[in-house]
Write a protein that holds these residues in place. Sequence first.
Motif, PDB file in Angstrom:
ATOM      1  N   ILE A 134      65.090  60.438  44.397  1.00  0.00           N
ATOM      2  CA  ILE A 134      65.641  60.738  42.907  1.00  0.00           C
ATOM      3  C   ILE A 134      66.296  62.708  42.637  1.00  0.00           C
ATOM      4  N   VAL A 135      67.466  62.947  42.425  1.00  0.00           N
ATOM      5  CA  VAL A 135      67.917  63.870  42.596  1.00  0.00           C
ATOM      6  C   VAL A 135      67.926  64.021  40.575  1.00  0.00           C
ATOM      7  N   ASP A 136      67.957  65.256  40.237  1.00  0.00           N
ATOM      8  CA  ASP A 136      67.918  65.097  39.170  1.00  0.00           C
ATOM      9  C   ASP A 136      68.001  67.053  38.584  1.00  0.00           C
ATOM     10  N   GLY A 137      67.888  67.090  37.059  1.00  0.00           N
ATOM     11  CA  GLY A 137      68.508  68.672  36.777  1.00  0.00           C
ATOM     12  C   GLY A 137      67.720  69.472  37.183  1.00  0.00           C
ATOM     13  N   ASN A 138      66.143  69.368  37.821  1.00  0.00           N
ATOM     14  CA  ASN A 138      65.543  70.209  38.896  1.00  0.00           C
ATOM     15  C   ASN A 138      66.214  70.884  39.588  1.00  0.00           C
ATOM     16  N   ASP A 139      66.488  69.626  40.848  1.00  0.00           N
ATOM     17  CA  ASP A 139      67.082  69.627  42.084  1.00  0.00           C
ATOM     18  C   ASP A 139      68.467  70.470  42.002  1.00  0.00           C
ATOM     19  N   VAL A 140      69.530  70.486  41.337  1.00  0.00           N
ATOM     20  CA  VAL A 140      71.299  70.983  41.205  1.00  0.00           C
ATOM     21  C   VAL A 140      70.808  72.316  40.620  1.00  0.00           C
ATOM     22  N   THR A 141      72.377  73.360  41.813  1.00  0.00           N
ATOM     23  CA  THR A 141      72.048  74.396  40.968  1.00  0.00           C
ATOM     24  C   THR A 141      73.465  74.517  39.678  1.00  0.00           C
ATOM     25  N   LYS A 142      74.159  73.217  40.067  1.00  0.00           N
ATOM     26  CA  LYS A 142      76.104  73.426  40.531  1.00  0.00           C
ATOM     27  C   LYS A 142      76.221  71.846  39.488  1.00  0.00           C
ATOM     28  N   ALA A 143      76.277  71.829  37.856  1.00  0.00           N
ATOM     29  CA  ALA A 143      76.323  70.647  37.357  1.00  0.00           C
ATOM     30  C   ALA A 143      77.945  70.101  37.598  1.00  0.00           C
ATOM     31  N   LYS A 144      77.932  68.793  36.773  1.00  0.00           N
ATOM     32  CA  LYS A 144      79.090  67.627  37.379  1.00  0.00           C
ATOM     33  C   LYS A 144      79.826  68.389  36.837  1.00  0.00           C
ATOM     34  N   PRO A 145      80.930  68.726  37.177  1.00  0.00           N
ATOM     35  CA  PRO A 145      82.202  67.849  37.964  1.00  0.00           C
ATOM     36  C   PRO A 145      81.594  67.945  39.437  1.00  0.00           C
ATOM     37  N   ASN A 146      80.729  68.784  39.950  1.00  0.00           N
ATOM     38  CA  ASN A 146      80.423  69.762  41.300  1.00  0.00           C
ATOM     39  C   ASN A 146      79.837  68.529  41.556  1.00  0.00           C
ATOM     40  N   PRO A 147      80.324  68.072  43.480  1.00  0.00           N
ATOM     41  CA  PRO A 147      79.475  67.243  43.971  1.00  0.00           C
ATOM     42  C   PRO A 147      78.190  67.398  44.059  1.00  0.00           C
ATOM     43  N   GLU A 148      77.656  68.109  44.316  1.00  0.00           N
ATOM     44  CA  GLU A 148      76.204  69.193  44.240  1.00  0.00           C
ATOM     45  C   GLU A 148      74.618  68.043  44.479  1.00  0.00           C
ATOM     46  N   VAL A 149      74.615  67.455  43.053  1.00  0.00           N
ATOM     47  CA  VAL A 149      73.949  66.078  43.011  1.00  0.00           C
ATOM     48  C   VAL A 149      74.021  64.807  43.280  1.00  0.00           C
ATOM     49  N   PHE A 150      75.100  64.673  43.379  1.00  0.00           N
ATOM     50  CA  PHE A 150      75.465  63.024  44.475  1.00  0.00           C
ATOM     51  C   PHE A 150      75.252  63.383  46.179  1.00  0.00           C
ATOM     52  N   LEU A 151      75.887  64.511  46.402  1.00  0.00           N
ATOM     53  CA  LEU A 151      76.074  64.995  48.058  1.00  0.00           C
ATOM     54  C   LEU A 151      74.510  65.384  48.490  1.00  0.00           C
ATOM     55  N   THR A 152      73.447  65.730  47.342  1.00  0.00           N
ATOM     56  CA  THR A 152      71.993  66.186  47.750  1.00  0.00           C
ATOM     57  C   THR A 152      70.957  64.611  47.729  1.00  0.00           C
ATOM     58  N   ALA A 153      71.606  63.312  47.287  1.00  0.00           N
ATOM     59  CA  ALA A 153      71.147  62.325  47.213  1.00  0.00           C
ATOM     60  C   ALA A 153      71.800  61.934  48.311  1.00  0.00           C
ATOM     61  N   ALA A 154      73.049  60.714  48.616  1.00  0.00           N
ATOM     62  CA  ALA A 154      72.684  61.150  49.840  1.00  0.00           C
ATOM     63  C   ALA A 154      72.962  61.423  51.380  1.00  0.00           C
ATOM     64  N   GLN A 155      72.295  62.577  51.257  1.00  0.00           N
ATOM     65  CA  GLN A 155      72.040  63.826  52.802  1.00  0.00           C
ATOM     66  C   GLN A 155      70.207  62.772  52.238  1.00  0.00           C
ATOM     67  N   ASN A 156      69.466  62.530  51.262  1.00  0.00           N
ATOM     68  CA  ASN A 156      67.652  63.007  50.818  1.00  0.00           C
ATOM     69  C   ASN A 156      67.703  60.764  51.522  1.00  0.00           C
ATOM     70  N   LEU A 157      68.987  60.073  50.517  1.00  0.00           N
ATOM     71  CA  LEU A 157      68.809  58.771  51.424  1.00  0.00           C
ATOM     72  C   LEU A 157      69.371  58.861  52.994  1.00  0.00           C
ATOM     73  N   GLU A 158      69.623  59.504  53.775  1.00  0.00           N
ATOM     74  CA  GLU A 158      70.290  60.145  55.399  1.00  0.00           C
ATOM     75  C   GLU A 158      71.441  58.664  54.959  1.00  0.00           C
ATOM     76  N   VAL A 159      72.554  58.228  54.333  1.00  0.00           N
ATOM     77  CA  VAL A 159      73.606  58.046  53.877  1.00  0.00           C
ATOM     78  C   VAL A 159      74.885  58.661  53.547  1.00  0.00           C
ATOM     79  N   ALA A 160      75.858  58.565  54.841  1.00  0.00           N
ATOM     80  CA  ALA A 160      77.047  59.902  54.981  1.00  0.00           C
ATOM     81  C   ALA A 160      77.949  59.108  53.263  1.00  0.00           C
ATOM     82  N   PRO A 161      78.143  60.446  52.990  1.00  0.00           N
ATOM     83  CA  PRO A 161      78.663  60.583  50.880  1.00  0.00           C
ATOM     84  C   PRO A 161      80.019  59.088  51.030  1.00  0.00           C
ATOM     85  N   GLU A 162      80.451  59.137  52.807  1.00  0.00           N
ATOM     86  CA  GLU A 162      81.617  58.336  52.379  1.00  0.00           C
ATOM     87  C   GLU A 162      81.290  57.032  52.033  1.00  0.00           C
TER      88      GLU A 162
END
Length: 214
Positions: A134-162
Amino acid sequence: NTKGFIFDLDGVIVDTAKYHFLAWKKLANGIGIDFTHEQNEQLKGVSRVKSLEKILSWGNKVISDDEFSELISKKNNDYLSYIEQMSTQEILPDIPKVLNYLTDNNIPVALGSASKNARAILQKVNLISKFNVIVDGNDVTKAKPNPEVFLTAAQNLEVAPENCVVFEDSLAGIEAAKNANMIAIGIGDVTILNKADFVFKDFTEIDLEFIAQL
Ligand code: BG6
Ligand code: MG
């Protein structure tokens, strides 16, 4: 290649926009500003602070930092009183079908939300156990459309962004997914979400074969 699936919360899993509307309207009207459903639409995917900034600019109003913080916290308390009443009945159609398919097949699943209330809402609708990450508003500093929230989720899932697939109902969220180099699936109106790779009205239009072949 194993895919990872990242879900936005508000407008994808549950329809909380109606509660945000009630709480923002009360706040706006309380300081002499009109607030319409069209304006509420423009706050989808937008952070709490950015939302209040927009409302103030629509009403041509300038307030002190102290008043700003006070209004933000009042609005959230109001919003939480609606969240408090939520139950599994508020899960949007066919969300359980898709989540169960993914978890039954051990496919990694994450939440990627701007909301600081995301965990509380997932608990209320009894879906928290469906998410590996779970990555939510408490875990990121840059709001969508910045990709931070999704890149952090991918990293934690250990799945490449693409190899990640994002479900999003807001334009800012679709842009964030594309900025993260992910597959973006829009849930809602194709005229608004035209930057997505695919758009569906809701999850009843998505079959499991489509998910499986992504
Ligand atoms: C987004 C909603 O998911 O979260 C926005 O679409 C909301 O409307 C934002 O402003 C922040 O939510 P919260 O719960 O932290 O106020
Ligand atoms: Mg949303």
